[in-house]
Write an enzyme that holds these catalytic residues in place. Sequence first.
Site, PDB file in Angstrom:
ATOM      1  N   GLN A 347       8.253  -3.028  -6.420  1.00 29.43           N
ATOM      2  CA  GLN A 347       6.842  -3.326  -6.586  1.00 29.43           C
ATOM      3  C   GLN A 347       6.129  -2.472  -7.814  1.00 29.43           C
ATOM      4  O   GLN A 347       4.933  -2.415  -7.886  1.00 29.43           O
ATOM      5  CB  GLN A 347       5.996  -2.812  -5.016  1.00 29.43           C
ATOM      6  CG  GLN A 347       6.027  -1.355  -4.802  1.00 29.43           C
ATOM      7  CD  GLN A 347       5.472  -1.324  -3.374  1.00 29.43           C
ATOM      8  OE1 GLN A 347       6.210  -1.550  -2.366  1.00 29.43           O
ATOM      9  NE2 GLN A 347       4.269  -0.696  -3.174  1.00 29.43           N
ATOM     10  N   CYS A 353       2.863  -3.559  -1.377  1.00 31.32           N
ATOM     11  CA  CYS A 353       3.817  -3.707  -0.350  1.00 31.32           C
ATOM     12  C   CYS A 353       3.640  -4.810   0.556  1.00 31.32           C
ATOM     13  O   CYS A 353       4.570  -5.519   0.744  1.00 31.32           O
ATOM     14  CB  CYS A 353       4.228  -2.366   0.329  1.00 31.32           C
ATOM     15  SG  CYS A 353       2.567  -1.756   1.135  1.00 31.32           S
ATOM     16  N   HIS A 495       2.553   1.184   5.461  1.00 33.14           N
ATOM     17  CA  HIS A 495       3.506   0.240   4.424  1.00 33.14           C
ATOM     18  C   HIS A 495       4.005  -0.673   5.193  1.00 33.14           C
ATOM     19  O   HIS A 495       4.356  -0.791   6.339  1.00 33.14           O
ATOM     20  CB  HIS A 495       4.287   1.485   4.166  1.00 33.14           C
ATOM     21  CG  HIS A 495       5.273   1.079   3.173  1.00 33.14           C
ATOM     22  ND1 HIS A 495       5.176   0.599   1.862  1.00 33.14           N
ATOM     23  CD2 HIS A 495       6.899   1.108   2.950  1.00 33.14           C
ATOM     24  CE1 HIS A 495       6.059   0.203   1.027  1.00 33.14           C
ATOM     25  NE2 HIS A 495       7.182   0.716   1.780  1.00 33.14           N
ATOM     26  N   ASN A 515      13.283  -2.342   1.810  1.00 35.47           N
ATOM     27  CA  ASN A 515      12.038  -1.776   1.273  1.00 35.47           C
ATOM     28  C   ASN A 515      11.707  -2.366  -0.174  1.00 35.47           C
ATOM     29  O   ASN A 515      12.482  -3.239  -0.591  1.00 35.47           O
ATOM     30  CB  ASN A 515      12.075  -0.439   0.999  1.00 35.47           C
ATOM     31  CG  ASN A 515      10.818   0.369   0.897  1.00 35.47           C
ATOM     32  OD1 ASN A 515       9.646  -0.218   0.879  1.00 35.47           O
ATOM     33  ND2 ASN A 515      10.772   1.644   0.703  1.00 35.47           N
TER      34      ASN A 515
END
Length: 547
Positions: A347, A353, A495, A515
């Site tokens: 990102q 996110c 997150h 992630n």
Amino acid sequence: MMRIFALLSCLAMPAVATNPPKWPNVFSVSGVLNIPYAEITEPFFAWYDNQNGRSRIDYYGGMVKTYQLTKQGDYGTSLKVAPVSTRQAMNKETCLQVNGTADMAITVQSILPVAKSFKLAGTEPKNGFNCDLFTLVEEIGQKRNVYNLWVRYVKSPKFPSSRMPIPVRYEMKGYNTLLGSHYDHYYLDYDSYDHQDIPSDVFDVQTSEPCVGFPGPGNGHYATFNPMQEFIHPRSEEHLDNEFKRFKGKHNKAYRGEEEHDRRRDIFRQNLRFIHSHNRANKGFTVAVNHLADRTEEELKALRGFKSTNGYNGGQPFPYNTEDYLDDLPDSLDWRISGAVTPVKDQSVCGSCWSFGTAGHIESAYFMKTKRLMRFSQQALIDCSWGYGNNGCDGGEDFRAYQWMMEVGGIPSEEEYGGYLGQDGYCHVENTTLYAPITGWVNVTSGDADAMRVALFKHGPLSIAIDAGHKTFSYYANGVYYEPECKNKLDQLDHAVLAVGYGKLNGEDYWLIKNSWSNYWGNDGYALMAAKDNNCGITTDATYVLM
């Protein structure tokens, strides 16, 4: 050019001594190393025997032991005894060895500074004692380092008429003289001190197997074999320069001028200290230098772009009675194996996110329905869902993106909409093909681990939110991540990630999460996060779409 001079201080109490202390060749001392900027409070116990060429420092109550051994005619040896976990054994006490060379000889490590250049600045109380304060200032280019040493005195057992110096605190504060900024700070508080002879067996390495070569960088890797070399005057920063050079090369880092370079190096210094100190503590998972290691906490915070409104999101309740499905659940589940997960993405500096967690879930849900894996556009969610309460690179939530998708009829592919920009852009979905139309979404029962497993089993990878606001998460590398400081309430999560499975490692249940900080982060972009106690809120805010 370096200048050394003494600080002047006007203090009321008379000094006990005028000359700085000269430590004996043999002593033992315990205390705590404090590094505020790196969030480190690390206990140590040290034995120093310079007359026989040997020293030992234990960290965290003996969790990790380091030895420096020298003999006349050789270049010395560094040993580190630490718990090592492999697939065959957990926390096996292992001795690692590095031998010195002509270019990099190993010497014994004192835990007390060489104070001969320090000057008396006065007397003041410190840690409950009346102490003499000795000070040294070094100016190197645009950097000013201020070293302070507080010493108290007791009667010498051998010579009652003389007084023996006892260390109380040693502190370093570093400043950038051009900017006036504070770039480094650490201090050692000494709890005990003894200069009696040290039994030889203190320096015997007692492990079940002989010492083996270090599998890492090897010679010069002081940050793991001799951490204190950086903190005791005179100190060495060679390991920092080597690590920072390696870091810049691996991640193609280039900075705008010398000032920015030095600032990033100082940030990297604190993060490197944290990483090595955490790993010495053996907390069940490891952290490592990654591409984020030169970033400030504020910059890392910008990556955590989940912004919860902490209210009802309009989703349907979880429809399953979990007890009816528990017997059907596999012991472990990894949707990557089935081809339901696209590659890890990055990102960049955008707090997007939420768009990666959302798009990743839509990609998997579309695969579950069609057996076709497509890459959908995070950028479209960033650009186009503002009207539903998302804020592009400044944060958002998955259900707001779902609302936008229901309004327009789906989401465009990454190929057709255009690549990820890492910043807010113009919405242009009117000329694209939309895929994966959804009719709504479901909230997996909050805090229910069994419901989460059932949802993963029946609906594939899930969009979730977590508390990622800890350095341990920023530099996670391997093992089952458990952070005692983690929060798990909805308004404490910051997150968004993708949950892609679950399993068990060495008896610990974990969730497998993907992630969006590139495959340089974690284990190729993934983490095993502890399932116990809903740590970091993994099961607090899971959703899946109806398609």
